[in-house]
Design a protein around this motif. Structure first.
Motif, PDB file in Angstrom:
ATOM      1  N   PRO A  73       5.808   7.149  -3.654  1.00  0.00           N
ATOM      2  CA  PRO A  73       4.679   7.545  -3.132  1.00  0.00           C
ATOM      3  C   PRO A  73       3.216   7.350  -3.880  1.00  0.00           C
ATOM      4  O   PRO A  73       2.249   7.591  -3.377  1.00  0.00           O
ATOM      5  CB  PRO A  73       5.037   9.003  -2.831  1.00  0.00           C
ATOM      6  CG  PRO A  73       6.388   9.145  -3.203  1.00  0.00           C
ATOM      7  CD  PRO A  73       6.936   8.000  -3.947  1.00  0.00           C
ATOM      8  N   GLN A  74       3.494   7.468  -5.389  1.00  0.00           N
ATOM      9  CA  GLN A  74       2.480   7.180  -5.939  1.00  0.00           C
ATOM     10  C   GLN A  74       1.657   6.083  -5.992  1.00  0.00           C
ATOM     11  O   GLN A  74       0.463   5.663  -6.447  1.00  0.00           O
ATOM     12  CB  GLN A  74       2.608   7.672  -7.548  1.00  0.00           C
ATOM     13  CG  GLN A  74       3.235   9.093  -7.920  1.00  0.00           C
ATOM     14  CD  GLN A  74       3.993   8.981  -9.209  1.00  0.00           C
ATOM     15  OE1 GLN A  74       3.952   8.095  -9.935  1.00  0.00           O
ATOM     16  NE2 GLN A  74       5.034   9.938  -9.302  1.00  0.00           N
ATOM     17  N   HIS A  75       2.271   5.111  -5.485  1.00  0.00           N
ATOM     18  CA  HIS A  75       1.879   3.730  -5.373  1.00  0.00           C
ATOM     19  C   HIS A  75       1.672   3.048  -3.795  1.00  0.00           C
ATOM     20  O   HIS A  75       2.004   1.981  -3.671  1.00  0.00           O
ATOM     21  CB  HIS A  75       2.662   2.768  -6.004  1.00  0.00           C
ATOM     22  CG  HIS A  75       2.600   2.935  -7.644  1.00  0.00           C
ATOM     23  ND1 HIS A  75       1.432   2.758  -8.547  1.00  0.00           N
ATOM     24  CD2 HIS A  75       3.190   3.972  -8.571  1.00  0.00           C
ATOM     25  CE1 HIS A  75       1.482   3.395  -9.546  1.00  0.00           C
ATOM     26  NE2 HIS A  75       2.509   3.973  -9.770  1.00  0.00           N
ATOM     27  N   ASP A  76       1.993   4.255  -2.874  1.00  0.00           N
ATOM     28  CA  ASP A  76       1.877   3.779  -1.383  1.00  0.00           C
ATOM     29  C   ASP A  76       2.982   2.912  -0.882  1.00  0.00           C
ATOM     30  O   ASP A  76       2.578   1.959  -0.145  1.00  0.00           O
ATOM     31  CB  ASP A  76       0.577   3.272  -1.131  1.00  0.00           C
ATOM     32  CG  ASP A  76      -0.549   4.534  -1.362  1.00  0.00           C
ATOM     33  OD1 ASP A  76      -0.162   5.547  -1.015  1.00  0.00           O
ATOM     34  OD2 ASP A  76      -1.848   3.920  -1.544  1.00  0.00           O
ATOM     35  N   ILE A  77       4.260   3.143  -1.644  1.00  0.00           N
ATOM     36  CA  ILE A  77       5.272   2.080  -1.228  1.00  0.00           C
ATOM     37  C   ILE A  77       6.053   2.819  -0.371  1.00  0.00           C
ATOM     38  O   ILE A  77       6.429   4.110  -0.577  1.00  0.00           O
ATOM     39  CB  ILE A  77       6.013   1.889  -2.702  1.00  0.00           C
ATOM     40  CG1 ILE A  77       5.319   0.792  -3.218  1.00  0.00           C
ATOM     41  CG2 ILE A  77       7.590   1.305  -2.126  1.00  0.00           C
ATOM     42  CD1 ILE A  77       6.036   0.603  -4.828  1.00  0.00           C
ATOM     43  N   ILE A  78       6.352   2.380   0.693  1.00  0.00           N
ATOM     44  CA  ILE A  78       6.979   3.140   1.838  1.00  0.00           C
ATOM     45  C   ILE A  78       8.646   2.826   1.413  1.00  0.00           C
ATOM     46  O   ILE A  78       8.915   1.925   1.328  1.00  0.00           O
ATOM     47  CB  ILE A  78       6.734   2.631   3.452  1.00  0.00           C
ATOM     48  CG1 ILE A  78       5.227   2.592   3.672  1.00  0.00           C
ATOM     49  CG2 ILE A  78       7.534   3.365   4.425  1.00  0.00           C
ATOM     50  CD1 ILE A  78       4.486   4.003   3.834  1.00  0.00           C
ATOM     51  N   LEU A  79       9.221   3.997   1.379  1.00  0.00           N
ATOM     52  CA  LEU A  79      10.789   3.967   1.217  1.00  0.00           C
ATOM     53  C   LEU A  79      11.407   3.617   2.513  1.00  0.00           C
ATOM     54  O   LEU A  79      11.141   4.204   3.536  1.00  0.00           O
ATOM     55  CB  LEU A  79      11.225   5.204   0.490  1.00  0.00           C
ATOM     56  CG  LEU A  79      10.725   5.472  -0.931  1.00  0.00           C
ATOM     57  CD1 LEU A  79      11.055   6.877  -1.331  1.00  0.00           C
ATOM     58  CD2 LEU A  79      11.113   4.556  -1.888  1.00  0.00           C
TER      59      LEU A  79
END
Ligand SMILES: N[C@@H](CCC(=O)N[C@@H](CS)C(=O)NCC(=O)O)C(=O)O
Length: 212
Positions: A179-185
């Protein structure tokens, strides 16, 4: 035992395991981002300049997430943090190796420190990496890594089994950076991440780290 750690680092996974075990331990916070791991006195303790680093009660130093996690699990068998079943044990090692080596070591490392990967010569700058920056390349590696791990989370609640193991501590540290790098899990990994955030040991460590 004493764990050396720094904010935002993968050392959180080891801190979580220490809490899960419940035995006495000490911690020392380092300014990892400021380079403290590469300066004395810490560099004398661990010349790799990395956390997690664990100093054991006999004074010996253990480094590398996988080694520390395995040692803690084996020293505390009643906590069942590493399956005794040989196949499940291999799956736990497989998962941790992929998280450490590929998702963290290749993917996130490019996002955190792109300069370390930037090509030095003109040829590589123009044709070497194709489209996108080093950090974009790292992001793609992280997303691909989570996509590869996602199906195994569809088969059972935790990373490799129906109970919490050292692989979950590794997966959590990697999920936490997303989330800190706007990566969607992907969906199963996201469910796992949310489940981990609710776990008492993780709640406690996040409070100690000033994250919650
Ligand atoms: N292979 C090591 C990697 C540890 C690592 O990369 N730690 C980072 C924090 S997540 C660190 O200490 N970086 C400090 C630096 O490189 O200066 C492990 O699995 O323990």
């Amino acid at each position: 035992m004493k764990l050396y750690w720094g904010p935002h680092t993968c050392a959180i996974g080891i801190h979580i395991l220490l809490e899960e075990i419940g035995a006495p331990y000490e911690t020392e916070q380092l300014d990892v981002a400021g380079g403290a791991t590469h300066r004395p006195p810490f560099s004398g303790l661990n010349p790799k300049g990395k956390v997690p680093t664990l100093v054991r009660d006999d004074g010996t130093v253990l480094t590398e997430f996988a080694a520390i996690a395995t040692w803690l699990a084996r020293m505390n068998p009643a906590k069942a943090l590493l399956p005794t079943d040989h196949d499940l044990e291999a799956r736990a090692v497989e998962t941790i190796a992929y998280i450490e080596g590929t998702i963290h070591g290749q993917g996130y490392a490019r996002i955190f420190n792109p300069k370390a990967f930037e090509p030095q010569d003109v040829v590589h700058q123009t044709i070497g990496l194709g489209s996108g920056s080093v950090s974009a390349q790292g992001r793609k590696m992280v997303e691909e890594g989570f996509a590869i791990l996602d199906p195994q989370l569809g088969h059972h609640a935790f990373a490799v089994a129906d109970t919490f193991t050292i692989a979950d501590a590794a997966l959590f540290y990697a999920e936490r950076w997303a989330p800190q790098h706007d990566i969607i899990l992907p969906v199963n990994i996201q469910r796992h991440y949310e489940m981990m955030l609710d776990r008492p040991a993780i709640r406690k460590v996040r409070q100690l780290w000033g994250e919650a």
